[in-house]
Design a protein around this motif. Structure first.
Motif, PDB file in Angstrom:
ATOM      1  N   GLY A  51       0.811  -1.211   0.000  1.00 57.54           N
ATOM      2  CA  GLY A  51       0.000   0.000   0.000  1.00 57.54           C
ATOM      3  C   GLY A  51       0.844   1.261   0.000  1.00 57.54           C
ATOM      4  O   GLY A  51       0.547   2.232  -0.722  1.00 57.54           O
ATOM      5  N   ARG A  52       1.907   1.281   0.788  1.00 56.36           N
ATOM      6  CA  ARG A  52       2.782   2.447   0.828  1.00 56.36           C
ATOM      7  C   ARG A  52       3.588   2.577  -0.462  1.00 56.36           C
ATOM      8  O   ARG A  52       3.844   3.684  -0.933  1.00 56.36           O
ATOM      9  CB  ARG A  52       3.707   2.372   2.035  1.00 56.36           C
ATOM     10  CG  ARG A  52       2.995   2.574   3.362  1.00 56.36           C
ATOM     11  CD  ARG A  52       3.966   2.586   4.521  1.00 56.36           C
ATOM     12  NE  ARG A  52       4.896   3.703   4.432  1.00 56.36           N
ATOM     13  CZ  ARG A  52       5.891   3.897   5.301  1.00 56.36           C
ATOM     14  NH1 ARG A  52       6.076   3.040   6.309  1.00 56.36           N
ATOM     15  NH2 ARG A  52       6.693   4.937   5.175  1.00 56.36           N
ATOM     16  N   ILE A  53       3.979   1.450  -1.051  1.00 58.87           N
ATOM     17  CA  ILE A  53       4.674   1.512  -2.343  1.00 58.87           C
ATOM     18  C   ILE A  53       3.754   2.115  -3.397  1.00 58.87           C
ATOM     19  O   ILE A  53       4.181   2.966  -4.204  1.00 58.87           O
ATOM     20  CB  ILE A  53       5.146   0.108  -2.754  1.00 58.87           C
ATOM     21  CG1 ILE A  53       6.204  -0.406  -1.788  1.00 58.87           C
ATOM     22  CG2 ILE A  53       5.690   0.120  -4.180  1.00 58.87           C
ATOM     23  CD1 ILE A  53       6.644  -1.824  -2.067  1.00 58.87           C
ATOM     24  N   ALA A  54       2.495   1.696  -3.403  1.00 55.24           N
ATOM     25  CA  ALA A  54       1.547   2.241  -4.377  1.00 55.24           C
ATOM     26  C   ALA A  54       1.364   3.735  -4.181  1.00 55.24           C
ATOM     27  O   ALA A  54       1.292   4.504  -5.158  1.00 55.24           O
ATOM     28  CB  ALA A  54       0.206   1.523  -4.249  1.00 55.24           C
ATOM     29  N   ALA A  55       1.282   4.198  -2.931  1.00 54.40           N
ATOM     30  CA  ALA A  55       1.125   5.627  -2.668  1.00 54.40           C
ATOM     31  C   ALA A  55       2.343   6.409  -3.135  1.00 54.40           C
ATOM     32  O   ALA A  55       2.218   7.508  -3.703  1.00 54.40           O
ATOM     33  CB  ALA A  55       0.878   5.853  -1.174  1.00 54.40           C
ATOM     34  N   GLN A  65       6.569  14.224  -8.001  1.00 53.30           N
ATOM     35  CA  GLN A  65       7.398  14.388  -6.821  1.00 53.30           C
ATOM     36  C   GLN A  65       8.794  13.815  -7.067  1.00 53.30           C
ATOM     37  O   GLN A  65       8.949  12.799  -7.739  1.00 53.30           O
ATOM     38  CB  GLN A  65       6.765  13.673  -5.620  1.00 53.30           C
ATOM     39  CG  GLN A  65       5.491  14.313  -5.119  1.00 53.30           C
ATOM     40  CD  GLN A  65       5.752  15.595  -4.334  1.00 53.30           C
ATOM     41  OE1 GLN A  65       6.865  15.841  -3.903  1.00 53.30           O
ATOM     42  NE2 GLN A  65       4.732  16.396  -4.162  1.00 53.30           N
ATOM     43  N   ARG A  66       9.790  14.456  -6.518  1.00 56.53           N
ATOM     44  CA  ARG A  66      11.158  13.962  -6.665  1.00 56.53           C
ATOM     45  C   ARG A  66      11.327  12.659  -5.889  1.00 56.53           C
ATOM     46  O   ARG A  66      10.938  12.571  -4.713  1.00 56.53           O
ATOM     47  CB  ARG A  66      12.145  14.996  -6.142  1.00 56.53           C
ATOM     48  CG  ARG A  66      12.243  16.245  -6.991  1.00 56.53           C
ATOM     49  CD  ARG A  66      13.228  17.203  -6.358  1.00 56.53           C
ATOM     50  NE  ARG A  66      14.521  16.570  -6.156  1.00 56.53           N
ATOM     51  CZ  ARG A  66      15.351  16.905  -5.167  1.00 56.53           C
ATOM     52  NH1 ARG A  66      15.000  17.813  -4.276  1.00 56.53           N
ATOM     53  NH2 ARG A  66      16.527  16.310  -5.060  1.00 56.53           N
ATOM     54  N   PRO A  67      11.891  11.639  -6.517  1.00 53.73           N
ATOM     55  CA  PRO A  67      12.111  10.379  -5.786  1.00 53.73           C
ATOM     56  C   PRO A  67      12.971  10.558  -4.542  1.00 53.73           C
ATOM     57  O   PRO A  67      12.765   9.878  -3.536  1.00 53.73           O
ATOM     58  CB  PRO A  67      12.792   9.480  -6.826  1.00 53.73           C
ATOM     59  CG  PRO A  67      12.359  10.024  -8.136  1.00 53.73           C
ATOM     60  CD  PRO A  67      12.240  11.500  -7.948  1.00 53.73           C
ATOM     61  N   ARG A  83      13.334   2.453  -8.800  1.00 51.55           N
ATOM     62  CA  ARG A  83      13.113   1.074  -9.243  1.00 51.55           C
ATOM     63  C   ARG A  83      11.652   0.690  -9.110  1.00 51.55           C
ATOM     64  O   ARG A  83      11.086   0.022  -9.986  1.00 51.55           O
ATOM     65  CB  ARG A  83      13.990   0.126  -8.428  1.00 51.55           C
ATOM     66  CG  ARG A  83      13.912  -1.314  -8.910  1.00 51.55           C
ATOM     67  CD  ARG A  83      14.895  -2.212  -8.179  1.00 51.55           C
ATOM     68  NE  ARG A  83      14.545  -2.369  -6.762  1.00 51.55           N
ATOM     69  CZ  ARG A  83      15.205  -1.826  -5.759  1.00 51.55           C
ATOM     70  NH1 ARG A  83      16.270  -1.063  -5.979  1.00 51.55           N
ATOM     71  NH2 ARG A  83      14.833  -2.031  -4.506  1.00 51.55           N
ATOM     72  N   TRP A  84      11.009   1.114  -8.019  1.00 50.21           N
ATOM     73  CA  TRP A  84       9.585   0.808  -7.855  1.00 50.21           C
ATOM     74  C   TRP A  84       8.753   1.468  -8.947  1.00 50.21           C
ATOM     75  O   TRP A  84       7.814   0.860  -9.476  1.00 50.21           O
ATOM     76  CB  TRP A  84       9.114   1.281  -6.486  1.00 50.21           C
ATOM     77  CG  TRP A  84       9.565   0.408  -5.365  1.00 50.21           C
ATOM     78  CD1 TRP A  84      10.054  -0.860  -5.432  1.00 50.21           C
ATOM     79  CD2 TRP A  84       9.579   0.753  -3.967  1.00 50.21           C
ATOM     80  NE1 TRP A  84      10.365  -1.338  -4.199  1.00 50.21           N
ATOM     81  CE2 TRP A  84      10.088  -0.372  -3.272  1.00 50.21           C
ATOM     82  CE3 TRP A  84       9.231   1.887  -3.243  1.00 50.21           C
ATOM     83  CZ2 TRP A  84      10.230  -0.387  -1.888  1.00 50.21           C
ATOM     84  CZ3 TRP A  84       9.376   1.879  -1.865  1.00 50.21           C
ATOM     85  CH2 TRP A  84       9.874   0.749  -1.195  1.00 50.21           C
ATOM     86  N   VAL A  89       5.340   0.913 -13.634  1.00 53.69           N
ATOM     87  CA  VAL A  89       5.040   1.363 -14.995  1.00 53.69           C
ATOM     88  C   VAL A  89       5.054   0.190 -15.963  1.00 53.69           C
ATOM     89  O   VAL A  89       4.196   0.077 -16.852  1.00 53.69           O
ATOM     90  CB  VAL A  89       6.038   2.456 -15.424  1.00 53.69           C
ATOM     91  CG1 VAL A  89       5.978   2.687 -16.933  1.00 53.69           C
ATOM     92  CG2 VAL A  89       5.747   3.756 -14.703  1.00 53.69           C
ATOM     93  N   GLY A  90       5.991  -0.726 -15.800  1.00 54.27           N
ATOM     94  CA  GLY A  90       6.014  -1.911 -16.651  1.00 54.27           C
ATOM     95  C   GLY A  90       4.803  -2.802 -16.453  1.00 54.27           C
ATOM     96  O   GLY A  90       4.241  -3.331 -17.431  1.00 54.27           O
TER      97      GLY A  90
END
Length: 279
Positions: A51-55, A65-67, A83-84, A89-90
């Motif tokens: 969930g946090r990765i998706a956000a 937003q800047r990574p 990388r996430w 995106v893939g």
């Protein structure tokens, strides 16, 4: 050699909470998609829950937003966020509809016409002769050309590969054999004046691409031609709304990464746009 894996902005950086203008349904759907990825590739863990990765990924795509800023606020490294984003995106681009399937779906639902248009996605100006092909003489800026189809309600159906900005819209459509595939599906397309000359079929046959009339210096438009252009412009309005929804993802404001990645990015955002619009 000692590795420096500290936070991107240092331990004394300020952290704030921001709101994403997206639905929780999109977040949960993307989290489920991410959650199934480690099982398929045999990975044991991720640094953060799905969930946090998706956000985090949605924050990069929606708000640009800047990574490094997101990494510092979540206690991870900047390269992990990058990388996430590429991984998600893939995954999303693989779910984007292909041209033949999109046209067949419209034909099965009883539709007879799709809307055709192109847009330029701006890119960062790079040095060297390799980037000269990305300069658009029409828009007077560097960018990538993307052709898209929508239905009569403005829902995005298909997006082409991102091509250099100097490419004309007609050339891009001919590369994808668009008119032949429209005829095979029994559909027609409504387009603007930039697509005049795309349909070079028999004059007695039904046109696959319908465009307006263009005035010449010594041949002004008649009243009937002006009314026809007005009617076609009103019918084409939904395709402009479709592009507006797509460009709400601010990452497309100016693509700063490798232009070769732009095709997957546009198709991934097409999938997310349809999820948001159809909810």
């Amino acid at each position: 050699m000692k590795k420096n894996n500290g936070l991107a902005e240092g331990p004394d950086g300020l952290v704030c909470t921001a709101r994403l203008p997206l639905s929780s349904a999109t977040l949960n759907w993307l989290a489920d998609l991410i959650r199934g990825r480690p099982k398929r590739i045999g990975s044991r863990w991720r640094a953060l829950p799905a969930g946090r990765i998706a956000a985090i990924v949605l924050a990069v795509l929606r708000c640009d937003q800047r990574p490094g800023d997101l990494a510092g606020g979540n206690g991870i490294h900047r390269t992990t966020v990058t990388r996430w984003v590429r991984e998600v995106v893939g995954l999303l681009a693989a779910r984007a509809p292909r041209l033949e399937r999109a046209l067949k779906k419209i034909a099965r639902t009883g539709g007879g016409v799709v809307l055709l248009d192109g847009t330029l996605i701006r890119t960062r100006r790079r040095t060297g002769t390799q980037n000269r092909k990305n300069f658009s003489g029409k828009q007077k800026c560097h960018g990538l050309l993307v052709i898209a189809l929508t239905d009569d309600r403005g829902r995005l159906l298909w997006a082409s590969a991102a091509r250099p900005g100097r490419t004309s819209e007609i050339t891009a459509c001919r590369h994808d054999q668009l008119t032949a595939k429209l005829r095979a599906a029994g559909l027609g397309a409504i387009a603007d004046l930039g697509f005049i000359g795309l349909d070079d079929s028999d004059p007695d046959a039904d046109p696959a691409v319908i465009t307006g009339y263009k005035a010449a210096r010594n041949r002004p438009l008649t009243r009937g031609q002006k009314l026809s252009n007005t009617a076609l412009a009103a019918a084409r309005a939904p395709v402009e709304h479709g592009f507006a929804h797509l460009k709400n993802w601010r990452l497309l404001g100016k693509v700063r990464t490798n232009p070769k990645w732009a095709t997957a990015l546009v198709r991934a955002l097409l999938v997310l746009t349809n999820r948001e619009v159809s909810r």
